[in-house]
Design a protein around this motif. Structure first.
Motif, PDB file in Angstrom:
ATOM      1  N   CYS A 178       0.838  -1.201   0.000  1.00 17.69           N
ATOM      2  CA  CYS A 178       0.000   0.000   0.000  1.00 17.69           C
ATOM      3  C   CYS A 178       0.874   1.253   0.000  1.00 17.69           C
ATOM      4  N   THR A 179       2.005   1.171   0.679  1.00 21.42           N
ATOM      5  CA  THR A 179       2.911   2.306   0.744  1.00 21.42           C
ATOM      6  C   THR A 179       3.816   2.380  -0.479  1.00 21.42           C
ATOM      7  N   GLU A 180       4.451   1.256  -0.779  1.00 20.14           N
ATOM      8  CA  GLU A 180       5.527   1.298  -1.770  1.00 20.14           C
ATOM      9  C   GLU A 180       5.028   1.215  -3.201  1.00 20.14           C
ATOM     10  N   ILE A 181       3.908   0.533  -3.419  1.00 21.53           N
ATOM     11  CA  ILE A 181       3.432   0.369  -4.800  1.00 21.53           C
ATOM     12  C   ILE A 181       2.247   1.283  -5.089  1.00 21.53           C
ATOM     13  N   ALA A 182       1.257   1.258  -4.207  1.00 22.49           N
ATOM     14  CA  ALA A 182       0.076   2.096  -4.455  1.00 22.49           C
ATOM     15  C   ALA A 182       0.321   3.542  -4.036  1.00 22.49           C
ATOM     16  N   GLY A 183       1.319   3.758  -3.189  1.00 19.87           N
ATOM     17  CA  GLY A 183       1.586   5.127  -2.728  1.00 19.87           C
ATOM     18  C   GLY A 183       0.462   5.669  -1.870  1.00 19.87           C
ATOM     19  N   SER A 184      -0.344   4.780  -1.305  1.00 16.25           N
ATOM     20  CA  SER A 184      -1.551   5.245  -0.624  1.00 16.25           C
ATOM     21  C   SER A 184      -1.383   5.434   0.877  1.00 16.25           C
TER      22      SER A 184
ATOM     23  N   PRO B 185      -0.420  -9.486  20.741  1.00 11.91           N
ATOM     24  CA  PRO B 185      -1.401 -10.398  20.155  1.00 11.91           C
ATOM     25  C   PRO B 185      -2.644  -9.682  19.642  1.00 11.91           C
ATOM     26  N   LYS B 186      -2.802  -8.415  20.000  1.00 12.12           N
ATOM     27  CA  LYS B 186      -3.973  -7.661  19.518  1.00 12.12           C
ATOM     28  C   LYS B 186      -3.690  -6.971  18.183  1.00 12.12           C
ATOM     29  N   THR B 187      -2.464  -7.109  17.692  1.00 11.19           N
ATOM     30  CA  THR B 187      -2.096  -6.389  16.469  1.00 11.19           C
ATOM     31  C   THR B 187      -3.041  -6.724  15.327  1.00 11.19           C
ATOM     32  N   MET B 188      -3.414  -5.694  14.597  1.00 10.02           N
ATOM     33  CA  MET B 188      -4.292  -5.865  13.445  1.00 10.02           C
ATOM     34  C   MET B 188      -3.848  -4.934  12.338  1.00 10.02           C
ATOM     35  N   ILE B 189      -4.142  -5.345  11.109  1.00 10.10           N
ATOM     36  CA  ILE B 189      -3.924  -4.423  10.005  1.00 10.10           C
ATOM     37  C   ILE B 189      -5.120  -3.475   9.997  1.00 10.10           C
ATOM     38  N   GLY B 190      -4.836  -2.177  10.004  1.00  9.41           N
ATOM     39  CA  GLY B 190      -5.945  -1.228  10.049  1.00  9.41           C
ATOM     40  C   GLY B 190      -5.914  -0.278   8.878  1.00  9.41           C
TER      41      GLY B 190
ATOM     42  N   GLU C 219     -10.451   3.152  10.474  1.00 12.82           N
ATOM     43  CA  GLU C 219     -11.713   3.281   9.748  1.00 12.82           C
ATOM     44  C   GLU C 219     -12.045   1.929   9.128  1.00 12.82           C
ATOM     45  N   GLU C 220     -13.273   1.832   8.640  1.00 18.28           N
ATOM     46  CA  GLU C 220     -13.591   0.688   7.797  1.00 18.28           C
ATOM     47  C   GLU C 220     -13.147   1.024   6.389  1.00 18.28           C
TER      48      GLU C 220
ATOM     49  N   SER D  81     -12.506   4.773   4.477  1.00 17.17           N
ATOM     50  CA  SER D  81     -11.101   5.171   4.506  1.00 17.17           C
ATOM     51  C   SER D  81     -10.730   5.826   3.184  1.00 17.17           C
ATOM     52  N   THR D  82      -9.454   6.188   3.072  1.00 17.07           N
ATOM     53  CA  THR D  82      -8.985   6.795   1.824  1.00 17.07           C
ATOM     54  C   THR D  82      -8.532   5.730   0.829  1.00 17.07           C
ATOM     55  N   CYS D  83      -8.898   4.491   1.076  1.00 20.89           N
ATOM     56  CA  CYS D  83      -8.518   3.381   0.191  1.00 20.89           C
ATOM     57  C   CYS D  83      -9.089   3.591  -1.213  1.00 20.89           C
ATOM     58  N   LEU D  84      -8.254   3.311  -2.216  1.00 21.44           N
ATOM     59  CA  LEU D  84      -8.688   3.476  -3.605  1.00 21.44           C
ATOM     60  C   LEU D  84      -9.250   2.184  -4.182  1.00 21.44           C
ATOM     61  N   ASN D  85      -9.298   1.137  -3.370  1.00 22.71           N
ATOM     62  CA  ASN D  85      -9.726  -0.178  -3.839  1.00 22.71           C
ATOM     63  C   ASN D  85      -8.916  -0.655  -5.036  1.00 22.71           C
ATOM     64  N   CYS D  86      -7.613  -0.366  -5.012  1.00 20.76           N
ATOM     65  CA  CYS D  86      -6.780  -0.803  -6.133  1.00 20.76           C
ATOM     66  C   CYS D  86      -6.503  -2.290  -6.044  1.00 20.76           C
ATOM     67  N   GLY D  87      -6.611  -2.846  -4.842  1.00 19.41           N
ATOM     68  CA  GLY D  87      -6.474  -4.294  -4.713  1.00 19.41           C
ATOM     69  C   GLY D  87      -5.059  -4.818  -4.725  1.00 19.41           C
ATOM     70  N   VAL D  88      -4.070  -3.940  -4.568  1.00 15.09           N
ATOM     71  CA  VAL D  88      -2.696  -4.458  -4.550  1.00 15.09           C
ATOM     72  C   VAL D  88      -2.474  -5.290  -3.296  1.00 15.09           C
ATOM     73  N   CYS D  89      -3.160  -4.935  -2.214  1.00 17.20           N
ATOM     74  CA  CYS D  89      -3.054  -5.709  -0.971  1.00 17.20           C
ATOM     75  C   CYS D  89      -3.618  -7.114  -1.164  1.00 17.20           C
ATOM     76  N   LEU D  90      -4.665  -7.197  -1.968  1.00 20.15           N
ATOM     77  CA  LEU D  90      -5.271  -8.492  -2.270  1.00 20.15           C
ATOM     78  C   LEU D  90      -4.284  -9.374  -3.032  1.00 20.15           C
ATOM     79  N   GLN D  91      -3.573  -8.750  -3.962  1.00 24.33           N
ATOM     80  CA  GLN D  91      -2.643  -9.535  -4.762  1.00 24.33           C
ATOM     81  C   GLN D  91      -1.463 -10.063  -3.943  1.00 24.33           C
TER      82      GLN D  91
END
Lengths: 684, 180
Positions: free
Chosen positions: A162-168, A178-183, A188-189, A193-203
């Motif tokens: 998200c940082t290095e490829i999408a620049g987001s 143990p409570k760590t989560m990707i947020g 936000e949900e 959020s400011t997510c562009l739904n580019c889906g690079v995280c999915l890949q």
């Protein structure tokens, strides 16, 4: 990392190797075909050393080291595989399985999951530790992707991508231990959020924590050995990003970009929401048989010959009745060149249609109506300049709608090189990567561009006279009466200064500007682009965004009407429409709603068409057909192979058009190459 | 010495592993010639104190007190314990309820489910009580052979039985392990 060329001698598993200084043990091993399992490592991302699966023994040290973050050292002896190392790796995988919900039988990723593959590889046939059964939330607020934190192993690939490829910079680690989560953002949900739904995280996600909500999960599990990987490109916008499509049982499972730090593309393999997810969406149902409307208005299923015969006969009858110019053809610029050329031949030569246009024809005519498009052809630079320019000025609006990927490139370049981007727009939609924004009413756009040109001239002259000191300008009076704010004035100065200082600035014309019949503004922006281009360059630093994937190709086929007949905004005679769109814009519907006879060649049964059309002829979608597409700058022609088979019984588009041509004794030319204009020719 | 004796039990699971066992086709006949199948859902012979057996096979996770008893009995009576399927090996799909408190699970099943009218959570001395969580077999008793899979392929079951009949404790090679 600096690449010094001094070679270093190391020994891996008894093999003596020479590798460059500064490479990691993992890289060195991979270069020489030595396998080390990894989980958080991804070749397109920076190394993180989080999962400890790539641990190796260095010089017999009691502590194992992560090979992805350990650089090679001269004389180093590395062992990548022994009982102790395997035990350590298996324990890690066991812990990962025990920590959250990794029950494969209800995960869509099963069969194609890196965690699962590692468990098999390490022969983890049971767990020696007990499960934690701690419940984490799921985020299903995005229509495209769902994120199930219960399946997350916190490898951080998505955060880095998200940082290095999408620049987001949307994804981050939240909480601790143990409570760590990707947020997302500040917890936000995804949809807020400011997510562009580019889906690079999915890949890049190695497990099923982030998964595609749109693809079918029932038909097949994404097992690699039953999936076919097809390397192709995405024709949904003019950037033509290379993609890998995962196909199983003639169904599309996933669209992946060619993620790599050095693949020569400014986008580094990033895809946009459109390319990654839109292919899975078909709001309208598929059309599987030709449909003909009966007298009473009901649809009946017709056979192919019948439907095509009826269409041509009806068209000819309208022509006889209403005169030469009563036939119209309208095609989508999403279609490949071959289909467009055949369509043009059928309509122009075969049926002698009075008017032929593409959905985006207005953009072409507006450009043609400028001083340049008319007298001097408009030349454009390669779109890949967006990865090299040191200042970018966008005129018209947010390029998000037509070329969504550009914003990822701009965002990333802003983070990496502090790339400044100016936007001059009459709209209020300001993308986050824009550093200088001027809001100007559209009727003052041309004046503003003239003022900007004057200011740039002024600054450049000053620069020449007085070395590097650039003073303020005399062009503010030009801005008076345009209704622009004080902020916009400072943005104006900043943009002018940036252009004057930049060595390789680029002007991008957005589709919202080419869509407006305002030749003065278009002239102004082209003037500006030509002014800022170094005289040594043959092409101006100008990029005109095109509305659809193959717009450039469609324009090059010469099928776009030069002039619109008076009644054409509302075509009334016989109309043949051909398109791949899964949804049609209001403007298209407004143009076709009054047709006396409407025949449509489309893959989808749109509601509007079901209400208005007279004949519906199914066609394959772009995934189901091959064809040539042209990149938005008109500089590249790419041939796309058929990816999946069309539904049974649906004819190929070329067969449909040829069959219609045969009915009117039109020999459709098999030599299509000659119809393409030369590559170097300007588009407009 | 007679043929080796086998007992199989079906705990909290879907019987899919036993189906996979029956799916051995003609190999099943070979195997049945070599062994004596005692207590098993296949023979419908129920004796949860179990005769002495050479191999005890467990399908399903442990979700209630009865199942807990069964595996403990079987461990005492069997020389080798083999677990079949993800439920017995990991807990499997039954563990979905482990993320929800037990009272809520019972309430949902017996009272608030859409088709239920005037439902109550059944409590009776003869109804085994639900455990707080579904657990894998190896967290209760010692297990000798693990055959994960949902269900394990017939080939994998055949492999494991043949290995045991040949006097070896099978350890699945990586390509035979699968969790779905």
């Amino acid at each position: 990392m600096e690449n010094t060329s001094t070679p270093v001698n190391i020994t891996i598993n008894g093999r003596e190797l020479k590798v460059d200084e500064g490479t990691s043990i993992l890289q060195a091993a991979r270069q020489h075909g030595i396998y080390i399992p990894t989980l958080c490592h991804h070749e397109a991302l920076s190394d993180y050393g989080g999962c400890r699966l790539c641990v190796v023994e260095i010089d017999g040290a009691p502590k194992l080291s992560a090979s992805c973050v350990t650089p090679v050292r001269s004389g180093m002896t590395v062992v990548t595989e022994n009982e102790r190392i395997t035990e350590s790796r298996r324990t890690i995988v066991e812990f990962l399985f025990a920590e959250r919900n990794h029950n494969c039988m209800f995960c869509p990723r099963s069969g194609n999951c890196e965690l699962q593959r590692l468990a098999y590889e390490l022969k983890m046939d049971h767990l020696t530790v007990s499960f934690s059964y701690k419940k984490f939330p799921s985020d299903i607020t995005s229509p495209y992707m769902a994120m199930d934190h219960n399946r997350c192993i916190l490898c951080g690939r998505c955060v880095r991508a998200c940082t290095e490829i999408a620049g987001s910079h949307v994804l981050a680690f939240h909480h601790r231990g143990p409570k760590t989560m990707i947020g997302m953002d500040l917890q936000e949900e995804r949809s807020h959020s400011t997510c562009l739904n580019c889906g690079v995280c999915l890949q890049v996600c190695p497990t099923g924590a982030i998964y595609n909500r749109l693809r079918s999960h029932y038909f097949v599990k994404g097992r690699e050995h039953v999936c076919e990987k097809i390397t192709t490109f995405c024709p949904l916008c003019g950037l033509m990003c290379p993609t890998d499509l995962l196909i199983s049982n003639n169904q599309l499972i996933q669209v992946d970009g060619h993620l790599s730090r050095a693949n020569g593309q400014p986008n580094q393999g990033q895809l946009c929401c459109k390319g990654r997810f839109q292919v899975f969406r078909s709001p309208a149902g598929r059309l599987l048989h030709p449909l003909v409307r009966k007298e009473d208005g009901d649809w009946v299923v017709a056979n192919w010959q019948e439907a095509l015969f009826l269409t041509v006969e009806k068209m000819k009858a309208i022509q006889v009745q209403k005169g030469e110019k009563a036939l119209f053809g309208l095609a989508s610029p999403m279609l490949p060149m071959e289909e467009l050329i055949l369509f043009r031949e059928l309509m122009e030569k075969g049926l002698n249609a009075g008017y032929l246009d593409t959905f985006d024809g207005q953009h072409f005519r507006n450009l043609k109506g400028t001083f340049y498009g008319g007298a001097i052809p408009i030349r454009e630079t390669s779109w890949k300049q967006v990865g090299k320019s040191d200042f970018i000025l966008i005129a018209g609006g947010n390029p998000e709608t037509s070329q969504p990927l550009l914003q990822s490139i701009f965002r990333r370049r802003f983070m990496e090189t502090e790339l400044r981007t100016g936007l001059i727009s009459s709209l209020d939609d300001v993308p986050s990567f824009v550093t200088d924004f001027i809001h100007v009413p559209s009727n003052h756009l041309a004046e503003l561009l003239r003022a900007l040109l004057a200011e740039v001239d002024h600054l450049c002259k000053k620069e020449k006279q007085a070395g590097k000191t650039i003073g303020s300008s005399g062009s503010f009076p030009l801005l008076a009466g345009m209704g622009i704010s004080r902020d916009a004035k400072s943005a104006f100065t900043s943009i002018a200064r940036s252009i004057a200082e930049a060595e390789n600035p680029l002007v991008i014309v957005d589709t919202s500007l080419t869509g407006m019949a305002d030749s003065n503004s278009l002239n102004g922006v082209i003037d500006l682009a030509r002014r800022i281009t170094p005289s040594s360059k043959s092409e101006p630093n100008l990029l005109i965004l095109k509305p659809e994937g193959n717009s450039a190709g469609a324009w090059k086929t010469g099928m776009v009407a030069q002039k619109v007949p008076d009644q054409a905004d509302c075509l009334k005679g016989g109309l043949l429409l051909m398109g791949d769109e899964s949804s049609m814009g209001e403007d298209i519907l407004a143009r076709i709603h009054a047709a006396e006879f409407l025949a449509v060649i489309t893959p989808y049964a749109h509601k509007f068409l079901m209400d208005r059309a007279h004949v519906l002829i199914p066609k394959p979608t772009w995934l189901e057909a091959d064809g040539t597409y042209m990149s938005l700058d008109g500089l590249e022609q790419l041939f796309r192979k058929k990816t999946i088979a069309p539904p049974e019984g649906v004819w190929a588009t070329r067969e449909i058009l040829s069959a219609m041509g045969e009915q009117i004794d039109l020999k459709v030319s098999s030599k299509q190459e000659g119809l393409f204009k030369k590559r170097s020719d300007p588009l407009v | 010495m007679g043929k080796p004796k086998i007992a199989t039990v079906w705990l909290e699971g879907c019987a899919g592993c036993h189906m996979s066992f029956l799916d051995l086709d003609e190999v099943l006949i070979d195997i049945l010639h070599q062994v004596e199948l005692t207590v098993s859902p296949v023979t419908d012979y129920k004796d949860y104190c179990f005769p002495k057996v050479d191999l005890g096979i467990i399908e399903g996770g442990i979700g209630n007190e009865e199942q807990l008893e069964i595996v403990r009995h079987l461990r005492r009576q069997a020389k080798i314990i083999m677990t079949w399927g993800d439920c017995a090996v990991f807990g499997g799909i039954n563990t979905l309820r482990n993320w929800i408190p037990k009272t809520e699970v019972l309430e949902r099943g017996y009272v608030t489910s859409e088709s239920t009218v005037n439902g109550v959570v059944p409590i009776h001395a003869e109804i085994p009580r639900l455990l707080d969580q579904v657990i894998a077999v190896n967290h209760v008793i010692a297990v000798d052979v693990y055959i994960p899979g949902c269900p394990p392929d017939p080939e994998v079951i055949a492999y494991s039985l043949t290995e045991i009949l040949n006097g070896r404790l099978p350890v699945l090679p990586g390509e035979m392990i699968h969790f779905d």
